[in-house]
Design a protein around this motif. Sequence first.
Motif, PDB file in Angstrom:
ATOM      1  N   GLY A 162      13.112  -0.374  15.169  1.00 41.64           N
ATOM      2  CA  GLY A 162      13.988   0.140  14.117  1.00 41.64           C
ATOM      3  C   GLY A 162      15.396   0.186  14.652  1.00 41.64           C
ATOM      4  O   GLY A 162      15.681  -0.383  15.718  1.00 41.64           O
ATOM      5  N   VAL A 163      16.280   0.887  13.937  1.00 40.77           N
ATOM      6  CA  VAL A 163      17.649   0.967  14.422  1.00 40.77           C
ATOM      7  C   VAL A 163      17.758   1.977  15.568  1.00 40.77           C
ATOM      8  O   VAL A 163      18.532   1.793  16.505  1.00 40.77           O
ATOM      9  CB  VAL A 163      18.641   1.282  13.270  1.00 40.77           C
ATOM     10  N   ASN A 164      16.953   3.056  15.490  1.00 43.86           N
ATOM     11  CA  ASN A 164      17.066   4.105  16.499  1.00 43.86           C
ATOM     12  C   ASN A 164      15.924   5.096  16.344  1.00 43.86           C
ATOM     13  O   ASN A 164      15.982   5.933  15.443  1.00 43.86           O
ATOM     14  CB  ASN A 164      18.403   4.847  16.306  1.00 43.86           C
ATOM     15  N   PRO A 165      14.909   5.060  17.193  1.00 37.77           N
ATOM     16  CA  PRO A 165      14.746   4.191  18.335  1.00 37.77           C
ATOM     17  C   PRO A 165      14.571   2.724  17.926  1.00 37.77           C
ATOM     18  O   PRO A 165      14.222   2.427  16.805  1.00 37.77           O
ATOM     19  CB  PRO A 165      13.447   4.693  18.992  1.00 37.77           C
ATOM     20  N   PRO A 213      -4.734   6.193  12.125  1.00 37.75           N
ATOM     21  CA  PRO A 213      -5.796   5.522  11.344  1.00 37.75           C
ATOM     22  C   PRO A 213      -5.285   4.277  10.612  1.00 37.75           C
ATOM     23  O   PRO A 213      -6.029   3.314  10.435  1.00 37.75           O
ATOM     24  CB  PRO A 213      -6.237   6.586  10.327  1.00 37.75           C
ATOM     25  N   GLN A 214      -4.018   4.293  10.214  1.00 36.22           N
ATOM     26  CA  GLN A 214      -3.461   3.131   9.499  1.00 36.22           C
ATOM     27  C   GLN A 214      -3.330   1.939  10.447  1.00 36.22           C
ATOM     28  O   GLN A 214      -3.600   0.793  10.074  1.00 36.22           O
ATOM     29  CB  GLN A 214      -2.097   3.508   8.895  1.00 36.22           C
ATOM     30  N   ILE A 215      -2.916   2.223  11.676  1.00 33.07           N
ATOM     31  CA  ILE A 215      -2.780   1.155  12.681  1.00 33.07           C
ATOM     32  C   ILE A 215      -4.159   0.555  12.978  1.00 33.07           C
ATOM     33  O   ILE A 215      -4.338  -0.665  13.012  1.00 33.07           O
ATOM     34  CB  ILE A 215      -2.129   1.700  13.973  1.00 33.07           C
ATOM     35  N   ARG A 223      23.811   8.251   3.693  1.00 33.82           N
ATOM     36  CA  ARG A 223      22.419   7.881   3.971  1.00 33.82           C
ATOM     37  C   ARG A 223      21.487   8.260   2.822  1.00 33.82           C
ATOM     38  O   ARG A 223      21.842   9.044   1.952  1.00 33.82           O
ATOM     39  CB  ARG A 223      21.964   8.546   5.279  1.00 33.82           C
ATOM     40  N   ARG A 224      20.271   7.687   2.878  1.00 31.88           N
ATOM     41  CA  ARG A 224      19.293   7.864   1.796  1.00 31.88           C
ATOM     42  C   ARG A 224      18.878   9.331   1.654  1.00 31.88           C
ATOM     43  O   ARG A 224      19.014  10.123   2.591  1.00 31.88           O
ATOM     44  CB  ARG A 224      18.073   6.959   2.044  1.00 31.88           C
ATOM     45  N   TYR A 225      18.262   9.662   0.498  1.00 36.64           N
ATOM     46  CA  TYR A 225      17.858  11.048   0.217  1.00 36.64           C
ATOM     47  C   TYR A 225      16.928  11.596   1.304  1.00 36.64           C
ATOM     48  O   TYR A 225      17.122  12.710   1.790  1.00 36.64           O
ATOM     49  CB  TYR A 225      17.166  11.113  -1.165  1.00 36.64           C
ATOM     50  N   VAL A 270       0.856  -1.188   0.000  1.00 40.46           N
ATOM     51  CA  VAL A 270       0.000   0.000   0.000  1.00 40.46           C
ATOM     52  C   VAL A 270       0.887   1.231   0.000  1.00 40.46           C
ATOM     53  O   VAL A 270       1.887   1.275   0.730  1.00 40.46           O
ATOM     54  CB  VAL A 270      -0.903   0.023   1.271  1.00 40.46           C
ATOM     55  N   ASP A 271       0.537   2.233  -0.808  1.00 43.02           N
ATOM     56  CA  ASP A 271       1.267   3.496  -0.788  1.00 43.02           C
ATOM     57  C   ASP A 271       0.326   4.584  -1.326  1.00 43.02           C
ATOM     58  O   ASP A 271      -0.795   4.284  -1.747  1.00 43.02           O
ATOM     59  CB  ASP A 271       2.554   3.409  -1.616  1.00 43.02           C
ATOM     60  N   ILE A 272       0.785   5.837  -1.275  1.00 41.85           N
ATOM     61  CA  ILE A 272      -0.008   6.913  -1.890  1.00 41.85           C
ATOM     62  C   ILE A 272       0.725   7.524  -3.075  1.00 41.85           C
ATOM     63  O   ILE A 272       0.180   8.354  -3.780  1.00 41.85           O
ATOM     64  CB  ILE A 272      -0.336   8.041  -0.873  1.00 41.85           C
ATOM     65  N   SER A 308       6.039  -1.408  13.168  1.00 43.90           N
ATOM     66  CA  SER A 308       6.218  -0.139  12.475  1.00 43.90           C
ATOM     67  C   SER A 308       7.549   0.517  12.821  1.00 43.90           C
ATOM     68  O   SER A 308       8.040   0.385  13.938  1.00 43.90           O
ATOM     69  CB  SER A 308       5.082   0.816  12.867  1.00 43.90           C
ATOM     70  N   THR A 309       8.076   1.268  11.831  1.00 41.96           N
ATOM     71  CA  THR A 309       9.309   2.020  12.072  1.00 41.96           C
ATOM     72  C   THR A 309       9.025   3.439  12.578  1.00 41.96           C
ATOM     73  O   THR A 309       9.955   4.238  12.708  1.00 41.96           O
ATOM     74  CB  THR A 309      10.155   2.103  10.784  1.00 41.96           C
ATOM     75  N   SER A 310       7.771   3.733  12.855  1.00 39.04           N
ATOM     76  CA  SER A 310       7.417   5.051  13.413  1.00 39.04           C
ATOM     77  C   SER A 310       8.195   5.283  14.706  1.00 39.04           C
ATOM     78  O   SER A 310       8.064   4.514  15.667  1.00 39.04           O
ATOM     79  CB  SER A 310       5.915   5.084  13.705  1.00 39.04           C
ATOM     80  N   GLU A 311       8.985   6.343  14.736  1.00 44.97           N
ATOM     81  CA  GLU A 311       9.857   6.592  15.889  1.00 44.97           C
ATOM     82  C   GLU A 311       9.052   6.817  17.172  1.00 44.97           C
ATOM     83  O   GLU A 311       9.455   6.396  18.250  1.00 44.97           O
ATOM     84  CB  GLU A 311      10.741   7.816  15.634  1.00 44.97           C
ATOM     85  N   THR A 312       7.903   7.502  17.030  1.00 46.86           N
ATOM     86  CA  THR A 312       7.141   7.833  18.245  1.00 46.86           C
ATOM     87  C   THR A 312       6.375   6.624  18.792  1.00 46.86           C
ATOM     88  O   THR A 312       5.903   6.652  19.922  1.00 46.86           O
ATOM     89  CB  THR A 312       6.159   8.994  17.984  1.00 46.86           C
ATOM     90  N   ALA A 331       3.745   7.023  -8.349  1.00 46.81           N
ATOM     91  CA  ALA A 331       4.815   6.299  -9.048  1.00 46.81           C
ATOM     92  C   ALA A 331       4.878   4.833  -8.625  1.00 46.81           C
ATOM     93  O   ALA A 331       5.499   4.014  -9.303  1.00 46.81           O
ATOM     94  CB  ALA A 331       6.158   6.976  -8.773  1.00 46.81           C
ATOM     95  N   LYS A 332       4.227   4.486  -7.501  1.00 54.16           N
ATOM     96  CA  LYS A 332       4.278   3.099  -7.010  1.00 54.16           C
ATOM     97  C   LYS A 332       2.936   2.385  -7.167  1.00 54.16           C
ATOM     98  O   LYS A 332       2.914   1.173  -7.433  1.00 54.16           O
ATOM     99  CB  LYS A 332       4.683   3.085  -5.529  1.00 54.16           C
ATOM    100  N   VAL A 333       1.834   3.131  -6.973  1.00 55.82           N
ATOM    101  CA  VAL A 333       0.504   2.518  -7.031  1.00 55.82           C
ATOM    102  C   VAL A 333       0.268   1.912  -8.423  1.00 55.82           C
ATOM    103  O   VAL A 333       0.567   2.534  -9.446  1.00 55.82           O
ATOM    104  CB  VAL A 333      -0.579   3.578  -6.703  1.00 55.82           C
ATOM    105  N   GLY A 381       5.313   6.832   8.190  1.00 52.84           N
ATOM    106  CA  GLY A 381       5.616   8.117   8.831  1.00 52.84           C
ATOM    107  C   GLY A 381       6.048   7.978  10.272  1.00 52.84           C
ATOM    108  O   GLY A 381       6.056   6.887  10.847  1.00 52.84           O
ATOM    109  N   THR A 382       6.377   9.123  10.841  1.00 50.67           N
ATOM    110  CA  THR A 382       7.028   9.207  12.144  1.00 50.67           C
ATOM    111  C   THR A 382       6.051   9.415  13.298  1.00 50.67           C
ATOM    112  O   THR A 382       6.208   8.817  14.365  1.00 50.67           O
ATOM    113  CB  THR A 382       8.025  10.392  12.098  1.00 50.67           C
ATOM    114  N   TYR A 383       5.043  10.270  13.057  1.00 51.83           N
ATOM    115  CA  TYR A 383       4.215  10.735  14.182  1.00 51.83           C
ATOM    116  C   TYR A 383       2.943   9.908  14.330  1.00 51.83           C
ATOM    117  O   TYR A 383       2.194   9.721  13.368  1.00 51.83           O
ATOM    118  CB  TYR A 383       3.893  12.223  14.009  1.00 51.83           C
TER     119      TYR A 383
END
Length: 342
Positions: free
Chosen positions: A139-142, A91-93, A174-176, A35-37, A105-109, A40-42, A83-85
């Motif tokens: 994730g790696v950090n957090p 809603p996705q969770i 690191r990535r863009y 799933v994405d928005i 999830s890799t969401s830091e928060t 270019a991927k959908v 995303g992070t926050y």
Amino acid sequence: MGENLRVLIYGLGPIGALVGKYLDRKAGVELVGGVDIDPAKVGKDLGEVVGLGRSLGVKVVHERDALTLMKAVKPHVVVLSTGTYLDKIYPQIVRAISVGANVISTSETLAYPWYRYPELATLIDEYAKKHNVRVLGTGVNPGYVFDTLPAVLSSVAVEINRIHVVRSLDAAKRRYSFQKKYGLSMTPEEFKAKISSGEITAHVGYAESVMLLACILGVKIDKVDEGQEPVVADKYMETQYFKIEPGRVSGIHGWGVGYVGGKEFIRYDLYASVGRQDYDEVVIEGEPNIRWRNDLGVSGDIATAAMVINMIPRLMKAPPGLITMKDVMTPSAFLGDFKWFT
Ligand SMILES: NC(=O)c1ccc[n+]([C@@H]2O[C@H](COP(=O)([O-])OP(=O)(O)OC[C@H]3O[C@@H](n4cnc5c(N)ncnc54)[C@H](OP(=O)(O)O)[C@@H]3O)[C@@H](O)[C@H]2O)c1
């Protein structure tokens, strides 16, 4: 033997794609959806989007069709890397839980969601328990360098006075999306304004790592302090994505501190700038003193993908609800009250 583990990847940026690419190599795993928005991927094949160079026979769908897809493919696990926050990804969770999927999830928060979003954390916990599934941020950090790693290293200490972790990395490697969110090539004024407005974030998760590590160790933190300042280039530098004139931002120094009794108990320093040496170091002052150093530096993106993949079996065995790395690991020291266990 049971059935294959069905995994759906929700968010196919560099991290989601990497998780998909490495998961494809694992025995007993079936990638059942993406799933994405991003237009270019959908509509493209998931195998192509994650860089497998071959088709998986699974088309990436737009988020508006996510629920229909999840109901159809019934994933055991949704890897969420949008995303992070937590307020943004909540809603996705909820959508994933509603179809009976576990979420990693890799969401830091989400690594320690009770710090910034206590109400949402409670709602997710209750909803996950109702559906008998687990939700974990890692994730790696957090997820590793500032929290799980020092926790594991602390296992051989009987007293701890202070923990100091330094992560030093070359931002040019690191990535863009990483270089962009760290403000590379901005003026220092622009960096400060965009950090304040939330337009860029640099690292997120110092406080989450402080609270997670303290929680694992059984220590009550009185106060958390976190911040980031720009590192300014003293000569012309360039990365694959940015040209940095002298006087412009080439990275950051960030910190997180957890205080106990008015004294620093946990301190993190993150140095992420162009040309910086890669290394990680953990110093535990206590009985005995412990010092650990990785001169190669824990790799960023692969380590994040590895944490997500490697935690999936533990996620599946954890008790239902909203969990943290505390619930899926761990040898560590314990400095809290042993009465909690009687
Ligand atoms: N804990 C850790 O150690 C760790 C490590 C690395 C990354 N992270 C975090 O993990 C997340 C993913 O990293 P990344 O570098 O891959 O991020 P990214 O480059 O922003 O990629 C996110 C992907 O998700 C898509 N997306 C955004 N909102 C969506 C939605 N509502 N539904 C479906 N797809 C959506 C984005 O599309 P668009 O591009 O069109 O917006 C993009 O394709 C970030 O929040 C990052 O900060 C954490």
